[in-house]
Structures are given as C-alpha cells and as structure tokens.
Design an enzyme around this catalytic site. Structure first.
Site, short mmCIF file in Angstrom:
data_model
loop_
_atom_site.label_atom_id
_atom_site.label_comp_id
_atom_site.label_asym_id
_atom_site.label_seq_id
_atom_site.Cartn_x
_atom_site.Cartn_y
_atom_site.Cartn_z
N LEU A 50 29.90 31.83 30.61
CA LEU A 50 30.27 32.74 30.00
C LEU A 50 29.47 33.94 30.59
O LEU A 50 28.17 34.41 31.00
CB LEU A 50 30.05 32.75 28.36
N HIS A 54 34.88 36.60 29.75
CA HIS A 54 34.26 35.49 28.87
C HIS A 54 34.53 36.55 26.84
O HIS A 54 35.76 36.22 26.42
CB HIS A 54 34.17 34.53 28.90
N GLN A 165 43.79 38.33 32.38
CA GLN A 165 44.30 38.09 33.21
C GLN A 165 44.26 37.28 34.34
O GLN A 165 44.73 37.87 35.28
CB GLN A 165 45.04 39.70 33.08
N ASP A 167 43.18 34.62 35.63
CA ASP A 167 44.37 33.45 35.91
C ASP A 167 45.28 34.06 35.73
O ASP A 167 45.53 33.60 34.81
CB ASP A 167 43.50 32.81 35.53
N GLN A 170 47.90 30.99 35.52
CA GLN A 170 47.53 29.91 34.28
C GLN A 170 47.93 30.26 32.44
O GLN A 170 47.94 29.72 32.29
CB GLN A 170 45.67 29.69 34.62
N MET A 201 35.12 39.28 37.36
CA MET A 201 33.43 38.62 37.37
C MET A 201 34.82 37.07 37.00
O MET A 201 35.40 37.04 36.63
CB MET A 201 33.47 38.98 35.98
N SER A 202 33.50 36.00 37.23
CA SER A 202 33.93 34.82 37.54
C SER A 202 32.91 33.79 37.85
O SER A 202 31.74 33.98 38.33
CB SER A 202 34.87 34.80 38.81
N ARG A 204 32.25 31.86 38.75
CA ARG A 204 31.92 30.99 40.10
C ARG A 204 30.96 32.00 41.03
O ARG A 204 30.72 31.84 42.42
CB ARG A 204 32.85 30.29 41.12
#
Ligand code: PAJ
Length: 296
Positions: A50, A54, A165, A167, A170, A201-202, A204
């Site tokens: 997270l 998130h 948003q 994604d 998705q 932010m991700s 990954r």
C-alpha cells in the site's frame, strides 16, 4: 478527539491496527456485526504493497461509511504467466500499520483457495469497455479483475466500493459490470495520488532504479503538457499524441504500448476534441510497465 486531550507528557497512542481476518466465515461475522450496529459498509479492494494512493481510498471510505473493509489479495487470474505475480511485493505488516493510520476497521486477506475454491470454473466476461488499451496489451487481464472484484463484492456485501482513477479503464470496467449485472452497490472513483514530482503512485514504482525513477516522471510531465496544449486550443488529438510521444522519446522511454485520447465513457479514440476526454498512456521504463491518465 485524542488531540484535544493530549498534553506534552502523555504521548498519543498509535491508532488501533485493523482487525485482520483471513477466512470468509470471520469476514461475514464481522460485517454482520457492523451492520447490526447500524453501520454502512465501505470496501477498498487492493493487492497490498500500500501507498498513499490506496490510503486515499481508505480515507474516503472512512469519511463516507461507518465501517471500512480493505481487502488485500494478489489476484493470480489477472496476471499473465510472463507477468510479475511471483515478484509482486507482499508487505502485510506495513500495510496493516498504514491502514491503522486511516482507521480502517477490517482487513480481509484471504487465501487463494477461499477466493478460488478447487474446481471453480466460472468467470465474468468483461464489458465492451475492456476491449481496447489494457485489454489488447494484457489479454485476459480484465476477465481476472472483473471476476475477482465481483467475488469480493459478493464476499463483503458492501454498500460502497472505492477505486482509483489511476487505473482509469479498470474503474470503467467495474462501473459497467456493476450496471450490467445489477450489483447492489455504489462505486466511487477517487483522484490519482501523485509523488511531488508528478509520478502517479504505484506499487510497481518500487521496481524502478534511481535512473528509471527519474525517467518515469516524463510520463506525467507529457500528460500535463498535452492537457495544457488542449487548454490552449489544440483540438487535434494526433498533435497531442505526438507531443506526448516526443516527451517520452526525449526521456528515452521507447517502449510505449499506447498513447491515446479517448471518450471518458466509451474509451473509444477521439480525433478532434469537442468535450471532456481522457488521455491514456501505458509505457515500459526498464522492465517495469507503468500506466497513467489525465482528464483533458
Ligand atoms: P491495486 O493496484 O493494489 O490498486 C488498488 C486500488 O488502488 C485501485 O482501485 C487503484 O486504482 C487504486 N490506486 C492505485 N494507485 C493509485 C493512485 N496513485 N491514486 C489513487 N488510487 C490508486 O487495482 C488493483 O489493485 C486490482 O486490480 C484490484 C482492483 C484490487 C483487483 O485485484
């Protein structure tokens, strides 16, 4: 609350960690009790690792709902065999602490078998809006996402579910699925949370080396520039796409899956801007695939 009674000699006690449940039976009991106490239920589905993106969803749920459930499940069916399922970061302890600071009530971290019981062979056929972009680059991805998200909806039986948003496609897929399948729950989509330099932010992002991290900022910079050109009157989306590709090329980001300006609802490409649109990007920085988008 606590702050008003706090004096320099009595340190603030840290927020309580959310209750962690791993079985469907415990989940159902906790949600039932919250409902009986008159709470509405908010759900924040995640794959863990997270970050502030998130947590913004967890805070939005806390603000709207009496009882917030965050799920943490790295969903195998949305990863292709060559993708990063095995190396996807799993940081449960840190995640629980972070959710404590958002006053999340419950964390549901199921085992694979609870979500996909042996012999399970039903899946959700994702809606049309799943076909392009991520759908073309990651065949089967949205089938896995739609299936697990519908399962989470059925498991938790929340009133409201929160998505980012970040994604964009998705969120569109899930909203359409909820409409198409009459799922009794509301969807909220919260703004993308960015690093101070603009990088979305991700989970990954932690794969990026220092050099790749500075390359990656070109993605959000290019989107901002394109949005500015549109605001200044550029109506031809081909020109906006060229600008973005130019900024990415300068940063030596040369593996681009797509750059597109699309209708915000259908996600079909737009040729000339005549109303709100969204610019979508997916590109590889080193071995890491990043996505971002910007409303224009
Ligand atoms: P995950 O990548 O963990 O993201 C969980 C939620 O956080 C998604 O709704 C995502 O859009 C949102 N999010 C991620 N980065 C964000 C950011 N920078 N700002 C705002 N929101 C952000 O998306 C998934 O997991 C999975 O596909 C899931 C929906 C959990 C199904 O497995």
């Amino acid at each position: 609350m606590l702050e008003t009674t706090h004096s320099p000699t009595t340190p603030l006690s840290p927020p309580l960690a959310p209750k962690l449940v791993t079985t469907v039976r415990e989940l159902r009991a906790a949600v039932r009790a919250a409902r009986a106490a008159g709470c509405s239920i908010g759900l924040v589905p995640t794959m863990g690792a997270l970050h502030e993106g998130h947590l913004s969803l967890a805070r939005a749920s806390r603000a709207e709902c009496g009882f917030t459930v965050a799920s943490i499940f790295v969903n195998p069916t949305q990863f292709a065999p060559h993708e990063d399922f095995d190396k996807y970061p799993r940081t449960l302890e840190a995640d629980l602490q972070a959710l404590a600071s958002c006053h999340t009530d419950l964390v549901f971290a199921p085992q694979r078998d609870d979500v996909y019981p042996a012999g399970c062979s039903t899946a959700v056929e994702p809606p049309r809006v799943a076909q392009r972009w991520e759908g073309e680059c990651r065949p089967g991805h949205f089938r896995g996402v739609a299936t697990v998200v519908l399962k989470l909806f059925n498991l938790v039986q929340a009133d409201v579910a929160f998505f980012g948003q970040k994604d964009y496609q998705q969120a569109s897929v899930i909203r359409q699925m909820v409409r198409d399948l009459n799922v009794p729950l509301e969807i909220r989509v919260c703004p993308t949370v960015r690093e101070p330099d603009g990088l979305a932010m991700s989970s990954r992002n932690r794969y990026l080396s220092v050099d790749q991290r500075s390359q990656a900022v070109a993605i959000s910079r290019s989107l901002r520039l394109a949005a500015q050109l549109a605001a200044d009157g550029q109506r031809q989306t081909a020109a906006l796409v060229d600008t973005v590709r130019g900024v990415l090329a300068e940063a030596q980001i040369d593996r681009i899956d797509y750059v597109a300006v699309v209708d915000p609802d259908t996600l079909e490409p737009v040729v000339a801007l005549s109303g709100p649109s969204v610019m979508l990007i997916a590109a590889h920085v080193g071995g890491t695939r990043l996505i971002d988008n910007w409303k224009i």
